[in-house]
Write an enzyme that holds these catalytic residues in place. Structure first.
Site, short mmCIF file in Angstrom:
data_model
loop_
_atom_site.label_atom_id
_atom_site.label_comp_id
_atom_site.label_asym_id
_atom_site.label_seq_id
_atom_site.Cartn_x
_atom_site.Cartn_y
_atom_site.Cartn_z
N PHE B 253 71.88 42.92 9.80
CA PHE B 253 72.98 43.73 9.46
C PHE B 253 73.99 43.64 7.97
CE2 PHE B 253 72.55 42.01 13.76
CZ PHE B 253 72.09 43.16 14.46
N ASN B 646 60.13 58.21 14.66
CA ASN B 646 60.05 57.52 15.90
C ASN B 646 61.34 57.79 16.99
OD1 ASN B 646 59.86 55.85 18.47
ND2 ASN B 646 58.14 54.65 17.20
N GLN B 653 68.42 52.48 17.67
CA GLN B 653 69.38 52.16 16.44
C GLN B 653 70.76 53.15 16.58
OE1 GLN B 653 68.51 49.89 14.32
NE2 GLN B 653 68.09 50.93 12.55
N GLU B 720 72.98 52.84 10.24
CA GLU B 720 74.55 52.61 10.20
C GLU B 720 75.27 53.75 10.80
OE1 GLU B 720 75.06 50.06 6.35
OE2 GLU B 720 73.20 51.20 6.23
#
Lengths: 164, 754
Positions: B253, B646, B653, B720
């Site tokens: 992160f 993918n 994510q 993000e």
């Protein structure tokens, strides 16, 4: 001061000499027995990464003193698969993408195995989420975790019916 | 979605190839290792004769250490070394100098000064972890303490020179004052965001072992080759003598794209003692020297004409940094590229407190800035009597407001439409506090726009096709959970024109080609491009052999007329004519053929187009009217992020980012004791992050987007963006449920009652 204890870990009976009574069950497993699958995330029972089964119950092994578990039967993430055959919970975590970095995963999986055995959550996602909330996933793979527990529960019930 | 990617390959150029691997929802290649406990994270390494280290942390936030009971620590059975500023071996570079692009001043026992609570003040090394921990406790430090400067709003502000990693602190387009003067309405609001800590579940760790003048370190790292160079610089050693292994990161992160002081101390101890040494930070130590997201105070002003179109957008952020270093959360940058406006001004002030230095934490700047921007947009929409989505559509930017450049691609309209449809946004009452569920809980709907840059850094890769038609590719990528082992392998297999099952993917170690940094949502685009180009280079060489070989069915075809797929080269217009890689290599008498590739964006492309991922997030919250408890009952995000390699992993994510938005909006904040300057909630019981029960329903839609400009793969990035948009969407939903607008994050139950 040394203490002699015996434990069954993943089916193997181990005779262990503890040279330090302060050793936690988690550090014993990782540093002395060499089973590093069980993870240390907080060392104070807040994250669940260290979850193992002791006599079939899920506990935070970081909060357990090794010396207090003389005679216990312990299962860690290394003890679930039968050779190359994954435990249904392990297989479901892969299929449902119930992890990202994988660090909390051993604890999540042990917690899920116990949750299913406890039989309290069944197929109810709300109860699964509640029952899995002692295990933090900072990557937040929670949707996959919940789906994995449901999938494994169904498969284990089918397997049980088949063998009955 | 089509799998066809036009792709110039190597100097020969001109292949068109079907991507048979990318675009598939493969499960993780490291999945079995991770579910069986055999994935080896840094602290799982147990070399022979291993020693354990624990460092002592300062319990004051400012002053100096006057006494450490080193005698007591050294006398404890099992303790072999106590390292303090008095005996710390030298480093080649002073810790207060900066090394490399992400370099910051770090704390490595350079003196007896204390500049924040939690700073390392001594390192104890022992035969066992228990002895090291007890030794550290026995040090019983005494201090000369100065009053901590910890109250953010009591500290002076100053104009920041730069923000983030050296970005300009101010940017203006057009005439802001004229825009405000022309406005029919000005909406001005202030927002507050707290200090947040990454808290990857894997605490920072290192195992360091010297073998003569060679150093081997196992430590989780997001920029493996770059940080090898930084480590080597501190020890004035040739980079090739240092091996940094980071095959698995237990989350990063942003906090693991750097070198921190405690790591250097462990390497020094290993050298001094001639034995390998391990250190894993305690959870409370994750709130000290390993960076965090700094707090902000933000003021936004919107000038609006009678139809609700922006005439001016002003975003001024004050960002909190440490007393000794310059990293300031670039929150104002979040407003530069999203809404059309003839005039904008962004600027940043700095505030210094006695804390560790902040750094990059998932969507640095964008997360905090977006929280404020999407909140003020919602407030403005309500003042105008407009639906929040309609208001955003009225201010849709067809070109980049910051530069005037066209977007390389922007399917944000489709994100709005698909997200709204999936969520069921239509019919939302404009007024707040209109909806209740069957249990009587206040129900609210809010939305926010998501945006995140699509950068590329620099990477190199190597690809080798073997005589049996299998291949090995190499690049020092970092998989911190985003799935690099998997998605990068899919891209590499397409570059080579083979099935991914025939690919060996070597990664996660500094003796491989540089994959750049796993950060900024640019890793897949950058390392993926390098891998693809390396594979394509190998295939181009193979095609060269075949098309010039009279014995080949492809003889005379010319490179441009050949496609590669499933381990075969074929004529593009007649795929029945072709042959297997094995046959080409066998006839040429070669064991292997090697290709090299780079991943980097051309300067011209970077300057001529604005490159961003976009999205729209819709949130439903339920609020207990008596207790103020908030639950995010539904989150739906729709994201356009270029080509998705993918879908399964991208989904994870995006959801992960959105759930970080829940944490930002409702839970995460470090609280410092004003008397001592110490964080009072430096653990996972007090610093709340979302758990499973906090996330009943989260859904991420990926919207199709072709982007021929970002890179030849068409990949943007998804790491993000999920947190942007989401924080505002939740805050706006809380307002819609309750009628209470909270402008200080995280939103507390007590803000909503009484």
């Amino acid at each position: 001061m040394t203490l002699s204890i015996t434990m069954t870990v993943n089916g193997d009976r181990l005779a262990l000499t503890l040279d330090d009574p302060r050793t936690t069950l988690l550090d014993l497993l990782r540093d002395r027995v060499g089973l590093t699958g069980t993870k240390k995330g907080c060392d104070r029972g807040q994250c669940g990464a260290c979850t193992v089964l002791v006599d079939g119950r899920r506990i935070n092994s970081c909060l357990a003193l090794a010396a207090a578990h003389d005679g216990s039967d312990i299962t860690t993430v290394e003890g679930l698969a039968q050779g190359d055959d994954l435990h249904p919970v392990q297989a479901a975590f892969i299929a449902q993408d119930g992890f990202q970095c994988g660090y909390c995963t051993p604890g999540q999986i042990m917690s899920a195995v116990a949750l299913i055995a406890e039989g309290e959550a069944g197929d109810d996602p709300e109860r699964i989420r509640e029952g899995m909330s002692g295990n933090i996933c900072r990557c937040a793979a929670y949707a996959g975790i919940t789906d994995a527990v449901r999938e494994a529960t169904r498969r284990m019930q089918q397997d049980e019916r088949r063998s009955a | 979605m089509s799998d066809v990617i036009p792709m110039p390959v190597g100097p020969a150029g001109g292949h068109v190839r079907l991507g048979s691997n990318a675009g598939q929802s493969m499960t993780r290649r490291d999945g079995i290792a991770k579910v069986t406990g055999t994935a080896t994270y840094a602290a799982d390494n147990r070399p022979d004769r291993l020693l354990h280290a624990v460092y002592a942390s300062a319990s004051i936030a400012r002053g100096r250490v006057t006494f450490l009971d080193t005698a007591a620590a050294e006398a404890h059975p099992g303790v072999v070394m106590v390292m303090t500023p008095a005996n710390r071996p030298p480093l080649a570079i002073h810790p207060d100098e900066k090394v490399g692009m992400f370099g910051q001043k770090i704390e490595a026992l350079q003196d007896d000064g204390v500049r924040y609570a939690g700073q390392p003040i001594a390192l104890v090394v022992a035969e066992t972890l228990e002895a090291a921990a007890e030794g550290a406790r026995l040090l019983a430090p005494r201090y000369e303490a100065l009053p901590p400067r910890i109250d953010i709003d009591a500290q002076p502000r100053f104009e920041a020179e730069t923000v983030g990693f050296g970005f300009p602190a101010a940017h203006a387009v057009g005439d802001l004052e004229a825009g405000l003067a022309a406005a029919a309405r000005v909406v001005e609001r202030d927002y507050v965001t707290p200090a947040q800590y990454h808290n990857a579940l894997e605490p920072h760790a290192i195992v360091a072992e010297w073998q003569g003048d060679r150093l081997i370190i196992d430590t989780p790292n997001q920029a493996i080759v770059m940080m090898r160079g930084v480590f080597a610089a501190y020890f004035d050693m040739p980079e090739e003598n240092l091996l940094l292994r980071s095959p698995y990161l237990g989350g990063g992160f942003g906090s693991k794209a750097a070198v921190w002081g405690p790591q250097l101390l462990v390497i020094l101890a290993a050298k001094a003692l001639g034995r390998p040494v391990k250190l894993a930070l305690r959870r409370d130590q994750m709130f000290g020297p390993v960076s965090h997201r700094g707090a902000t105070r933000q003021k936004l002003r919107l000038g609006l004409d009678a139809e609700g179109r922006l005439t001016a957008l002003e975003h001024r952020a004050a960002a909190v940094g440490s007393s000794f270093e310059n990293f300031f959360e670039p929150a104002g940058r979040a407003s530069e590229n999203l809404y059309a406006t003839p005039a904008m001004a962004m600027s940043h002030e700095g505030i210094r407190i006695d804390t560790g230095t902040p750094g990059a934490m998932r969507a640095p700047g964008e997360a905090s800035g977006s929280a404020a921007l999407e909140s003020v947009m919602d407030e403005a929409a309500f003042e105008l009597g407009l639906d929040p989505l309609e208001f955003r559509l009225r201010n849709y930017a067809e070109t980049d407001p910051a530069t005037g450049n066209p977007f390389s691609s922007k399917a944000l309209r489709e994100c709005y439409a698909q997200g709204a449809a999936r969520f069921g946004w239509a019919g939302r009452p404009l007024q707040p506090r209109q909806m209740r569920d069957a249990a009587g809980l206040l129900t609210g709907w809010g939305m926010g726009t998501a945006i995140f840059p699509a950068p590329m850094f620099q990477a190199t890769a190597r690809a080798v096709l073997r005589a049996d038609g299998s291949a090995v590719v190499e690049t020092a990528a970092a998989d911190m959970g985003q799935g690099a082992w998997t998605s990068l392998a899919q891209i590499a297999a397409d570059g080579l024109g083979i099935d991914v099952s025939r690919l060996e993917f070597r990664s996660g170690s500094s003796d491989l080609p540089d994959a750049g940094v796993a950060g900024g949502s640019g890793h897949t685009a950058t390392a993926g491009s390098a891998l693809f180009n390396a594979g394509a280079d190998a295939v181009a060489k193979l095609a060269e052999l075949a098309t010039k070989d009279p014995a080949s069915p492809l003889f005379g075809a010319g490179n441009a007329a050949v496609v590669a797929r499933d381990g075969r080269l074929m004529l593009a217009d007649d795929e029945s004519r072709g042959e297997a890689y094995e046959d080409i290599l066998a006839r040429a008498g070669l064991d292997l053929i090697e290709g090299h590739g780079k991943g980097v964006r051309g300067e011209a492309e970077a300057q001529s187009r604005a490159m961003f991922s976009h999205g729209a997030v819709f949130a439903e919250v339920k609020v207990d009217p008596d207790l103020g408890q908030v639950r995010v009952s539904r989150l739906v995000g729709a994201f356009a992020a270029g080509r998705i390699i993918n879908p399964k992993l991208a989904d994870s994510q995006l959801k992960g980012g959105m759930i970080w938005g829940i944490g930002f909006a409702l839970q995460e904040e470090a609280i410092h004791d004003p008397r001592t300057g110490r964080p009072v909630n430096a653990d996972l019981a007090g610093y709340h992050v979302p758990v499973n029960a906090d996330v009943p329903h989260v859904e991420a839609i990926t919207v199709h987007e072709d982007d021929p400009f970002v890179n030849t793969l068409g990949v943007k990035g998804v790491g993000e963006i999920g947190i942007t948009g989401t924080v505002g969407a939740i805050a706006n939903a809380v307002w819609h449920a309750t009628g209470v607008r909270v402008r200080r994050f995280p939103i507390h139950p007590e803000d909503l009652i009484g």
